[in-house]
Design an enzyme around this catalytic site. Sequence first.
Site, short mmCIF file in Angstrom:
data_model
loop_
_atom_site.label_atom_id
_atom_site.label_comp_id
_atom_site.label_asym_id
_atom_site.label_seq_id
_atom_site.Cartn_x
_atom_site.Cartn_y
_atom_site.Cartn_z
N ALA A 108 0.80 -1.22 0.00
CA ALA A 108 0.00 0.00 0.00
C ALA A 108 0.84 1.27 0.00
O ALA A 108 0.35 2.34 -0.34
CB ALA A 108 -0.92 0.01 1.21
N LYS A 109 2.10 1.16 0.43
CA LYS A 109 3.04 2.30 0.45
C LYS A 109 2.46 3.54 1.11
O LYS A 109 2.59 4.65 0.60
CB LYS A 109 3.55 2.60 -0.96
CG LYS A 109 4.32 1.44 -1.59
CD LYS A 109 4.88 1.83 -2.94
CE LYS A 109 5.67 0.69 -3.56
NZ LYS A 109 4.82 -0.43 -3.99
N ARG A 110 1.84 3.37 2.25
CA ARG A 110 1.26 4.50 2.95
C ARG A 110 2.32 5.28 3.72
O ARG A 110 3.35 4.73 4.13
CB ARG A 110 0.17 4.03 3.92
CG ARG A 110 -1.04 3.38 3.26
CD ARG A 110 -1.73 4.35 2.30
NE ARG A 110 -3.07 3.89 1.94
CZ ARG A 110 -3.38 3.23 0.83
NH1 ARG A 110 -2.44 2.94 -0.05
NH2 ARG A 110 -4.62 2.86 0.59
#
Length: 300
Positions: A108-110
């Site tokens: 998700a690379k949040r």
Amino acid sequence: MSAAEAAAMTAAARPPFGARLATAMDELGPLCVGIDPHPALLADWGLADDAAGVREFGLRVVEALGGRVAALKPQAAFFERHGSSGVAALEDVVAAARAAGTLTIVDAKRGDIGSTMAGYAEAFLADGSPLAGDAVTLSPYLGFGSLAPAAELAAATGRGIFVLCLTSNPEGQQVQHAVGPDGLTVAASVAAQAAALNAGAVSDGLPMGSVGLVVGATIGAAARETGTDLEAVAGPLLAPGVGAQGAGERELADVFGAVRRNVLASSSRGVLAAGPDAAELRGAAQRSTAQARAALRPPR
């Protein structure tokens, strides 16, 4: 017993992510297969480019490979582009992987600050959240310290995080290779802070910590050039770029050297292109696993 008490007991009974991943890599090989239902693959598989199509794609991958690879990595963006129905499809894929007993890294690379980061942490790392796999990918470029809510919740629930460190896209060098006021490159600083979070796991004798880094398999000498000490991290290193993107045994050895045993090679197109037939997917995964073993698990 309250729901909170039950969740606490579940988390307490769950071994740390790093230990669970180390076991899976030893038993099944150091391969993570991405679940990336982008339009071209959906078309190749005879599926519609909609929420139902990405759900079917993801479930087929889980059915074919669940229990056969160390981890699965659904790419959240390909699900989210279909709105709430796509997110529901991602939830179903995560649940299916959990039922198959396969570790799941939600890609998700949040990355954010304060209560917003805490909200992302709850979504992807809290017990009871339908989006929570076993680990999530995070971006540290609002400062590594901004990831504290996620790091703390992951530790509390026995889950893991993978923090972007040295990525293979050329644009990443503008940030990752930049030198900060402490004289360290951004990448070296990210790695050092991950190592600090893993120090307790190392002192406890665990095979590796639960704070990992994302390090592209095709970055060549970038770790050495930026002074990034990957070995000191003592955590898993998720390495996209294996297979279709060109990283083979020589490239992996060049990038990771002595820390190769901590590398989880990630392959998406190299395996998924063999679908939709389940037997073909398994064959492609077996070949990729064998290649990853040869490159990353040389005899001691």
